[in-house]
Design an enzyme around this catalytic site. Structure first.
Site, PDB file in Angstrom:
ATOM      1  N   ASP A  86     -32.516  88.691 -58.868  1.00  0.00           N
ATOM      2  CA  ASP A  86     -31.385  89.206 -59.530  1.00  0.00           C
ATOM      3  C   ASP A  86     -30.220  89.809 -58.734  1.00  0.00           C
ATOM      4  O   ASP A  86     -30.374  89.951 -57.602  1.00  0.00           O
ATOM      5  CB  ASP A  86     -32.015  90.769 -60.058  1.00  0.00           C
ATOM      6  N   ASP A 120     -31.671  86.696 -67.655  1.00  0.00           N
ATOM      7  CA  ASP A 120     -31.816  87.889 -68.530  1.00  0.00           C
ATOM      8  C   ASP A 120     -30.599  88.096 -69.312  1.00  0.00           C
ATOM      9  O   ASP A 120     -30.872  88.607 -70.409  1.00  0.00           O
ATOM     10  CB  ASP A 120     -31.899  89.238 -67.276  1.00  0.00           C
TER      11      ASP A 120
END
Length: 212
Positions: free
Chosen positions: A147, A181
């Site tokens: 991330d 995401d």
């Protein structure tokens, strides 16, 4: 006028494009940034390298192997539905939404399945590198999802006079997420906003087919 792309070609193009962009960003971050290193873009946007074992936006709820297998099963189901929607000529926008969701799901599956085997460990003082298969930081299906997007749009402290939370630090939108995401979220939000009624019709049609 002849269409530039068929719905099937458009769907495949979206999935491939999202996967390429997602993996390029993740590999660059993982091989060029130390774990928890931060690059300030603006006061409300940072590239902040972190990794997680769990679900989207860094949540960790289920066992890692269960989660990875669940992702794979879910992605296969979405791919099957998408192929069905394309074949039955569903609305183009709806197919785009499902394609985004599928691409995002597969993007994170790649991290979970492969990254533990092909990358060395990222630490505060060591950059990750590609390594021969079997010499990575973990095993197949146990890789960590990379991330990097962090948007602390509002960062402040609650007023002291507020009960229970007074004086506590507050960050509006603290999750750190990746491009995959974002693709999943955009696909779901667009589907709900623009195809909510159509989605109900799709679900109703699927239920009728299942009852036959």
């Amino acid at each position: 006028m002849k269409k530039f792309l068929s719905k099937g070609q458009l769907s495949a193009s979206i999935v491939i494009a999202v996967l390429i962009i997602d993996q390029i960003i993740k590999i660059w971050v993982k091989t060029n940034m130390y774990w928890h290193e931060s690059i300030r873009i603006t006061d409300w946007f940072y590239i902040y390298f972190t990794e997680n074992n769990g679900m989207a936006f860094g949540m960790e709820i289920f066992d890692k192997m269960f989660l990875t297998c669940f992702r794979i099963v879910a992605a296969c189901a979405i791919a099957w539905l998408l192929a069905k929607y394309v074949k039955q000529n569903y609305k183009t926008g709806f197919i785009v939404c499902v394609s985004l969701i599928l691409a995002g799901a597969v993007g994170n599956i790649i991290d979970c399945v492969l990254y533990g085997e092909i990358f060395s460990e990222s630490t505060h003082s060591t950059l990750a590198t590609f390594v021969p298969i079997g010499e990575g930081y973990s095993e197949w299906f146990y890789g960590k999802v990379v991330d990097m997007f962090y948007f602390p749009i509002i960062e402040t402290d609650w007023p002291e006079w507020m009960p229970f939370i007074g004086g506590n630090h507050f960050i509006f939108f603290s999750p750190i997420f990746n491009f995959a995401d974002a693709a999943i979220s955009c696909g779901i939000i667009a589907m709900i906003l623009f195809y909510g009624k159509y989605l109900n019709e799709v679900i109703g049609h699927s239920e009728k087919e299942a009852q036959k």
